[in-house]
Scaffold this motif. Structure first.
Motif, mmCIF file in Angstrom:
data_model
loop_
_atom_site.group_PDB
_atom_site.id
_atom_site.type_symbol
_atom_site.label_atom_id
_atom_site.label_comp_id
_atom_site.label_asym_id
_atom_site.label_seq_id
_atom_site.Cartn_x
_atom_site.Cartn_y
_atom_site.Cartn_z
ATOM 1 N N CYS A 63 0.843 -1.199 0.000
ATOM 2 C CA CYS A 63 0.000 0.000 0.000
ATOM 3 C C CYS A 63 0.880 1.252 0.000
ATOM 4 C CB CYS A 63 -0.929 -0.002 1.214
ATOM 5 S SG CYS A 63 -2.083 1.391 1.282
ATOM 6 N N HIS A 64 1.869 1.260 0.870
ATOM 7 C CA HIS A 64 2.774 2.408 0.975
ATOM 8 C C HIS A 64 3.525 2.623 -0.346
ATOM 9 C CE1 HIS A 64 5.270 5.374 2.911
ATOM 10 N NE2 HIS A 64 6.352 4.748 2.469
ATOM 11 N N GLU A 65 4.016 1.544 -0.940
ATOM 12 C CA GLU A 65 4.732 1.649 -2.217
ATOM 13 C C GLU A 65 3.825 2.208 -3.317
ATOM 14 O OE1 GLU A 65 6.379 -2.200 -3.076
ATOM 15 O OE2 GLU A 65 7.640 -2.157 -1.272
ATOM 16 N N ALA A 66 2.591 1.739 -3.362
ATOM 17 C CA ALA A 66 1.646 2.222 -4.371
ATOM 18 C C ALA A 66 1.350 3.708 -4.165
ATOM 19 C CB ALA A 66 0.352 1.410 -4.324
ATOM 20 N N GLN A 67 1.217 4.112 -2.906
ATOM 21 C CA GLN A 67 0.959 5.520 -2.624
ATOM 22 C C GLN A 67 2.155 6.384 -3.005
ATOM 23 O OE1 GLN A 67 -0.070 5.311 1.533
ATOM 24 N NE2 GLN A 67 -2.229 4.904 1.109
ATOM 25 N N MET A 68 3.363 5.904 -2.758
ATOM 26 C CA MET A 68 4.565 6.662 -3.099
ATOM 27 C C MET A 68 4.757 6.766 -4.617
ATOM 28 S SD MET A 68 5.856 7.881 -0.386
ATOM 29 C CE MET A 68 4.219 8.052 0.273
ATOM 30 N N GLU A 69 4.336 5.730 -5.343
ATOM 31 C CA GLU A 69 4.448 5.731 -6.805
ATOM 32 C C GLU A 69 3.685 6.884 -7.436
ATOM 33 O OE1 GLU A 69 3.376 2.241 -9.114
ATOM 34 O OE2 GLU A 69 4.719 1.058 -7.850
ATOM 35 N N VAL A 70 2.521 7.195 -6.887
ATOM 36 C CA VAL A 70 1.675 8.220 -7.498
ATOM 37 C C VAL A 70 1.804 9.577 -6.829
ATOM 38 C CG1 VAL A 70 -0.007 6.568 -8.355
ATOM 39 C CG2 VAL A 70 -0.355 7.596 -6.117
ATOM 40 N N LYS A 71 2.597 9.665 -5.784
ATOM 41 C CA LYS A 71 2.720 10.914 -5.045
ATOM 42 C C LYS A 71 3.593 11.905 -5.823
ATOM 43 C CE LYS A 71 3.477 12.686 -0.457
ATOM 44 N NZ LYS A 71 3.610 12.352 0.931
ATOM 45 N N SER A 72 3.098 13.119 -5.962
ATOM 46 C CA SER A 72 3.876 14.187 -6.568
ATOM 47 C C SER A 72 3.270 15.523 -6.152
ATOM 48 C CB SER A 72 3.881 14.075 -8.091
ATOM 49 O OG SER A 72 2.624 14.415 -8.619
#
Length: 172
Positions: A147-156
Motif C-alpha cells: 500500500c505504501h509503495e503504491a501511494q509513493m508511486e503516485v505521489k507528486s
C-alpha cells in the motif's frame, strides 16, 4: 464544455455535484443518477461505483443489493479501487469474511488507505471481529508495504495541487 466532448470524468463529477447539492446546485438524486449512467456508458469506472452507491443507499432508486454488487464489480473490473473496497464491504457484511478481506487486500495493495484501515481494524480487534483468522501479522505487514509503495508511486507535488483544486471545486 468537457461534457460536450463526452468526457466520462466530467459526467461523474457533475453527478457528484447533484448527489451532494454542491456549488449552489440543489441536491437531486435522479439527476445525479442520470449523469452517472451517462458516465458509465462512456466507460467510467468511478461512475459504476457511484451507481453502486446509489443502489446501496437508495439514492434516487430503490435499495437493491444485487445491483449494488453488480455495479461495484463492473467498476472494479474497470479499475476503480474504491469499488473494489466496496465489494469487500458487501462480502464481509454478508459473512463472506475471507472473500471480503481478499478484496480489501487487493484495494490496499493498490494504495487505497481505507482498505488497509479495515484490515488493521480486524487484526487489532483481538478476535472480536470476524475474519481475524485470515489476517496474520505477516499478511498485514506485506499489505502495508505494498500500500505504501503504491501511494509513493503516485505521489507528486503536481498531483497534490490538482487534488486540492478538485476538492475546492466540489466544496463550492
Amino acid at each position: 464544455a468537457r461534457c460536450l466532448q463526452n468526457d466520462h470524468a466530467a459526467f461523474t463529477q457533475i453527478g457528484e455535484i447533484y448527489r451532494w447539492g454542491k456549488c449552489g446546485i440543489a441536491k437531486d438524486d435522479l439527476k445525479a443518477l442520470d449523469y452517472f449512467i451517462r458516465a458509465v456508458e462512456l466507460g467510467s469506472p468511478e461512475g459504476c461505483g457511484c451507481i453502486g452507491n446509489s443502489f446501496d443507499k437508495g439514492n434516487g432508486v430503490a435499495v437493491d443489493k444485487k445491483r449494488t454488487a453488480l455495479f461495484y464489480r463492473v467498476g472494479a473490473l474497470r479499475g476503480n479501487i474504491a469499488a473494489r473496497h466496496n465489494i469487500g464491504n458487501c462480502e464481509y457484511k454478508s459473512r463472506n469474511h475471507e472473500i471480503g478481506i481478499r478484496h480489501w487486500k487487493i484495494a490496499a495493495e493498490a494504495g487505497y488507505q481505507v482498505s488497509l484501515n479495515a484490515l488493521r481494524r480486524i487484526y487489532n480487534a483481538d478476535g472480536k471481529k470476524p475474519g481475524k483468522e485470515f489476517v496474520s501479522k505477516e499478511y498485514l505487514e506485506s499489505t502495508y508495504r505494498a500500500c505504501h509503495e503504491a501511494q509513493m508511486e503516485v505521489k507528486s507535488e503536481e498531483r497534490e495541487k490538482h487534488c486540492k483544486r478538485s476538492d475546492q471545486f466540489l466544496t463550492c
